[in-house]
Design a protein around this motif. Structure first.
Motif, short mmCIF file in Angstrom:
data_model
loop_
_atom_site.label_atom_id
_atom_site.label_comp_id
_atom_site.label_asym_id
_atom_site.label_seq_id
_atom_site.Cartn_x
_atom_site.Cartn_y
_atom_site.Cartn_z
N ALA A 149 -12.77 6.63 3.26
CA ALA A 149 -13.70 5.81 4.07
C ALA A 149 -14.51 7.47 3.41
CB ALA A 149 -13.65 6.63 5.29
N ARG A 189 1.02 -1.11 0.15
CA ARG A 189 -0.34 0.10 -0.04
C ARG A 189 0.51 1.24 0.21
NH1 ARG A 189 -3.30 2.67 3.99
NH2 ARG A 189 -2.14 4.63 3.14
N ARG A 242 -12.38 -0.17 8.76
CA ARG A 242 -11.20 0.75 9.39
C ARG A 242 -11.20 1.74 11.16
NH1 ARG A 242 -12.62 5.99 9.68
NH2 ARG A 242 -10.26 6.29 8.61
C1 PEP Z 1 -5.75 5.42 4.13
O1 PEP Z 1 -5.47 4.64 3.82
O2 PEP Z 1 -4.49 5.75 3.19
C2 PEP Z 1 -6.95 5.88 4.78
C3 PEP Z 1 -7.28 7.49 4.08
O3 PEP Z 1 -7.84 5.43 5.24
P1 PEP Z 1 -9.18 5.65 5.67
O4 PEP Z 1 -9.99 6.23 4.48
O5 PEP Z 1 -9.81 4.49 5.95
O6 PEP Z 1 -9.06 6.83 6.26
#
Ligand code: PEP
Ligand code: MN
Length: 332
Positions: free
Chosen positions: A184, A126, A236
């Motif tokens: 998210a 990632r 998450r």
């Molecule tokens: C990310 O995975 O970099 C991230 C911003 O996660 P989230 O959308 O879950 O906050």
């Protein structure tokens, strides 16, 4: 509505029933499992006489599906979906570990972290290039240049890559990205979801900050309705009244989604807790509850990270977490 066929029915009979449904103006979704074939119907089925279908010799039973998500529904597709992410299978018993930095910061950083997470056992890399930051004054990501460096890390390590998209206009830049993340904050960006539905790219759909499972599955449905059924869900953490952790990790969502959907579900303990020392226990718990994988933030120098250093693991600690996760998987 779903029509469950008797085992071993001939192909011709299936085709003629499918034709009949299509002539009624319905969209047909065929799920051919090892033992059973299921015909899922999408559209206005109110005019269909279920009793009449049920008496056909090839039909075992007919059920109406009350949930508004159809393609994502396990009733439509009883077997677990397995999503191929650049050759790495996710779901259906295939456990995947996605790891890397919150943001790509430089060539040295992404290459060092990529090699380290691969050595530790991660099978997908990632790295954020387009970053959805709460403040416009914070680091916004290296954008196109970040993607170029991530692709370089893919070339060097051979690991498939996952990175976030924030704007459908950027899609041409994502041609060589193996798994496109919807963060998210964009879970209900329906126009973005529709555009991703037109592609055949695997999509990692993170749960919105304050969204129900039903809303989340409806967002998956947006992508699937467009014809792209390669969706992986990622829990998450959600916003609750608790402020000690960044979010509250909803592990019961994993167990619930197992019943509701055939899509793979992974867990991100990094964004869920926001605290590096809490990543290990939550990763182990997520594995124990039956997640199909994990997404963990790893940085070679967390104190200097441009984003999310407090929740980032060093490669050494990450390697220990992976080893413990493997032990939990052995027990299961
Ligand atoms: C990310 O995975 O970099 C991230 C911003 O996660 P989230 O959308 O879950 O906050
Ligand atoms: Mn992050």
């Amino acid at each position: 509505m779903i029509t469950v066929l008797r085992p071993g029915v001939s192909k011709e009979k299936v085709v003629s029933l499918v034709d009949w449904f299509e002539n009624q103006g319905l969209k047909v979704h065929l799920s051919e499992g090892e033992y059973q074939t299921i015909i899922g119907l999408i559209g206005d089925t109110s005019k269909i006489d279920a009793d009449m279908i049920e008496v056909l010799d090839i039909v075992e039973c007919v059920k109406r599906i009350s949930e508004p998500y159809k393609k994502a529904n396990r009733k439509f597709h009883p077997e677990d979906s397995i999503i191929d992410v650049g050759g790495v299978k996710v779901g259906g018993g295939n456990f995947s570990i996605m790891a890397g930095p919150c943001s790509i910061e430089s060539e040295e950083q992404i290459l060092e972290v990529a090699k380290a997470v691969k050595d530790a056992g991660a099978n997908i890399l990632r790295g954020g290039a387009f970053k959805p930051r709460t403040s416009p004054y914070d680091f916004q990501g290296m954008r196109d240049e970040g993607l170029r460096l991530l692709l370089k890390a893919k070339e060097v390590t051979g690991l498939p890559i996952v990175t976030e998209i924030m704007n459908a206009e950027h899609l041409p830049l994502f041609d060589d990205v193996d798994l496109i993340q919807v963060g998210a904050r964009n879970m209900q960006n329906f126009e973005l979801l529709k555009e991703l539905g037109k592609t055949n790219k695997p999509i990692l759909l993170k749960r919105g900050l304050a969204n129900t499972l039903k809303e989340w599955l409806m967002s998956a449905e947006y992508i699937m309705a467009g014809g792209n059924e390669n969706v992986i869900l990622c829990e998450r953490g959600i916003r609750t009244y608790e402020t000690y952790t960044r979010n509250t990790l909803d592990l019961s969502a994993v167990a619930a989604l197992r019943e509701l959907t055939h899509l793979p579900v992974i867990v991100d303990p990094s964004h869920a807790t926001g605290i590096a020392r809490m990543v290990e226990p939550m990763a182990l718990a997520a594995t124990a509850v039956g997640a199909d994988g994990l997404m963990i933030e790893v940085h070679n120098n967390p104190e200097k990270a441009l984003c999310d250093g407090a929740q980032s693991l060093t490669p050494d600690v990450f390697a220990k977490v992976v080893a413990k996760v493997e032990k939990i998987r052995d027990v299961l």
